[in-house]
Design a protein around this motif. Structure first.
Motif, PDB file in Angstrom:
ATOM      1  N   THR A   1       0.792  -1.057   0.228  1.00 48.06           N
ATOM      2  CA  THR A   1      -0.251   0.090  -0.018  1.00 48.06           C
ATOM      3  C   THR A   1       1.033   1.545  -0.210  1.00 48.06           C
ATOM      4  N   MET A   2       1.884   1.003   0.994  1.00 46.07           N
ATOM      5  CA  MET A   2       2.714   2.600   0.433  1.00 46.07           C
ATOM      6  C   MET A   2       3.593   2.020  -0.702  1.00 46.07           C
TER       7      MET A   2
ATOM      8  N   HIS B   1      -6.722   9.604  -3.599  1.00 38.58           N
ATOM      9  CA  HIS B   1      -6.290   8.365  -2.243  1.00 38.58           C
ATOM     10  C   HIS B   1      -6.817   7.421  -1.013  1.00 38.58           C
ATOM     11  N   TRP B   2      -8.726   8.158  -1.259  1.00 36.87           N
ATOM     12  CA  TRP B   2      -8.941   7.954  -0.019  1.00 36.87           C
ATOM     13  C   TRP B   2      -9.536   5.849  -0.058  1.00 36.87           C
ATOM     14  N   GLN B   3      -8.955   5.199  -0.922  1.00 25.71           N
ATOM     15  CA  GLN B   3      -8.404   3.795  -1.048  1.00 25.71           C
ATOM     16  C   GLN B   3      -7.559   3.767  -0.073  1.00 25.71           C
ATOM     17  N   LEU B   4      -6.944   3.957  -0.829  1.00 22.17           N
ATOM     18  CA  LEU B   4      -4.840   3.700   0.111  1.00 22.17           C
ATOM     19  C   LEU B   4      -4.768   3.787   1.103  1.00 22.17           C
ATOM     20  N   HIS B   5      -6.017   5.001   1.769  1.00 18.36           N
ATOM     21  CA  HIS B   5      -6.026   5.381   3.038  1.00 18.36           C
ATOM     22  C   HIS B   5      -6.621   4.114   3.700  1.00 18.36           C
ATOM     23  N   GLY B   6      -7.794   4.002   3.590  1.00 19.85           N
ATOM     24  CA  GLY B   6      -8.268   3.174   3.596  1.00 19.85           C
ATOM     25  C   GLY B   6      -7.753   1.819   4.241  1.00 19.85           C
TER      26      GLY B   6
ATOM     27  N   ALA C   1       3.409   5.871  -2.501  1.00 22.12           N
ATOM     28  CA  ALA C   1       4.303   7.195  -3.492  1.00 22.12           C
ATOM     29  C   ALA C   1       4.441   6.939  -4.957  1.00 22.12           C
ATOM     30  N   LYS C   2       3.632   5.827  -5.270  1.00 27.25           N
ATOM     31  CA  LYS C   2       3.803   6.415  -7.046  1.00 27.25           C
ATOM     32  C   LYS C   2       3.056   7.275  -7.475  1.00 27.25           C
TER      33      LYS C   2
END
Length: 409
Positions: free
Chosen positions: A258-259, A341-346, A263-264
């Motif tokens: 996820t990180m 980017h809410w999907q990545l935060h979740g 980063a991308k």
């Protein structure tokens, strides 16, 4: 002097060193006994058999010793028959190997089929030492008996502490990875750096395999060992602890993935705003400390420090839950302003939640009780877990309730 003492103590706890010393002693004793009983000038088959039979744990000696003896005797008989009929040449060696492998499967020596051929070749190489097949069979039986009695009289060490150290080292490596990820949250993180963290998370699989090997050896050392009480409980405690850390390692790998994706997406921008990044760094630090606390609990549960370790872990998880709430609030505000980017935060929060849930003492107690019942049924028939194990779990629950009462939770 202190350094020398520490080095000697470290060597004495190394399974490789211990096995080398024990095998050497058993083989030497077998040779001396064979000299006395057979009258042969060099009864080398006896120490060879003892060398093959002596194992690092009593359980493995008892469970594999018979198959090893069968393999060696089969190889000895095959070599004896060939030595009476033909000499040693390339074609007779090929026939011996082929016959040994076939006979090995017929006599059901399982994983020791190659040892039938090995024994046959070694014995054929020293065919002048013994005049008859019966001499070599007698030497084999002497070596096997000495090897079995050696591990019965000189019981091998219990390798629980070695397995515990391996589990603790694994938790510390996971902690270092989480701290490294947390330190990069408030700065622009090159994709190459994020990928390196992901590769490091993937390498945890190799570490887990090494710990699993040490744990299997510890489990075997607890079985049939007269010096061990509650061996089933100790085995299950360590095994379920490693299972939990393995799940956390998988989740950690997903978190690193996820990180990397974040980063991308961020490019040259920091991964998170300063306040959010600091809150997440604090959260990952608490999770990292909880992983080490969990490993301390797993290894302490086979000692007298279990209650204190469990209280520390419960406190650490409560602190982590508070840090998670603060970080989640800041991340929500950031998503409102930048919903891209809410999907990545979740996903990040979900992965952290999964680790915290796996480390929860109540969750662990339930899994531990299920594993104790399952293992007891497998080993002793359709029986529940031993009463001592149930009392032990009840004491752990009472300790948690007292700790929560003192902290006001």
């Amino acid at each position: 002097m202190a350094a020398l003492t520490a080095a000697v103590r470290a060597f004495s706890r190394d399974p490789v060193v211990v096995q080398a010393v024990r095998s050497t002693a058993a083989a030497t004793i077998a040779y001396a006994v064979a000299l006395w009983l057979t009258g042969q000038s060099a009864p080398l088959t006896a120490p060879l058999t003892a060398l093959l039979v002596v194992q690092v744990t009593l359980f493995s000696t008892l469970t594999t010793g018979i198959r090893r003896v069968n393999a060696v005797i089969a190889g000895v008989l095959i070599a004896s028959g060939f030595s009476l009929l033909v000499g040693l040449s390339w074609w007779s060696l090929a026939l011996i190997i082929l016959a040994s492998l076939i006979v090995g499967h017929l006599v059901r020596v399982s994983e020791f089929v190659p040892e039938v051929a090995i024994s046959a070749m070694l014995v054929l190489g020293v065919t002048r030492v013994a005049d008859t097949a019966w001499d070599r069979v007698l030497e084999t039986l002497i070596g096997a008996t000495v090897g079995l009695l050696f591990n019965v009289v000189f019981v091998p060490p219990v390798w629980v502490s070695t397995a515990g150290e391996s589990i603790a080292d694994l938790a510390r490596r996971m902690r270092r990875l989480l701290l490294a990820i947390g330190a990069e949250l408030t700065t622009p993180t090159p994709v190459a750096t994020a990928v390196a963290r992901l590769d490091e998370a993937r390498r945890l699989d190799n570490d887990i395999a090494e710990v699993d090997t040490a744990l299997r050896q510890a489990e075997d050392s607890l079985k049939f060992n007269p010096r061990v009480r509650e061996g089933l409980l100790n085995r299950v405690v360590l095994r379920t602890g490693l299972d939990t850390l393995e799940i956390c390692a998988v989740v950690l790998r997903v978190l690193a993935r996820t990180m990397t994706d974040l980063a991308k997406e961020r490019g040259d921008e920091p991964l998170f705003p300063p306040r959010t990044g600091r809150a997440l760094e604090e959260l990952l630090t608490e999770v990292a400390d909880a992983l080490v606390g969990f490993a301390d609990l797993v290894t302490a549960q086979v000692s007298a420090n279990a209650e204190a370790a469990e209280a520390r872990l419960a406190t650490g998880l409560e602190t982590a839950a508070e840090a998670r709430a603060r970080a989640a609030a800041l991340m929500f505000d950031g998503v409102v302003n930048r919903p891209r980017h809410w999907q990545l935060h979740g996903a990040l929060l979900t992965e952290i939640d999964r680790i915290l849930a796996e480390l929860d003492p109540d969750h662990r107690a339930g899994r531990l009780m299920e594993e104790l019942d399952r293992t007891a049924r497998e080993e002793y028939g359709k029986l529940p877990a031993p009463e001592a194990a149930r009392r032990w779990l009840a004491a752990r629950r009472r300790a948690r309730h007292r700790a929560r009462h003192r902290t006001g939770h």
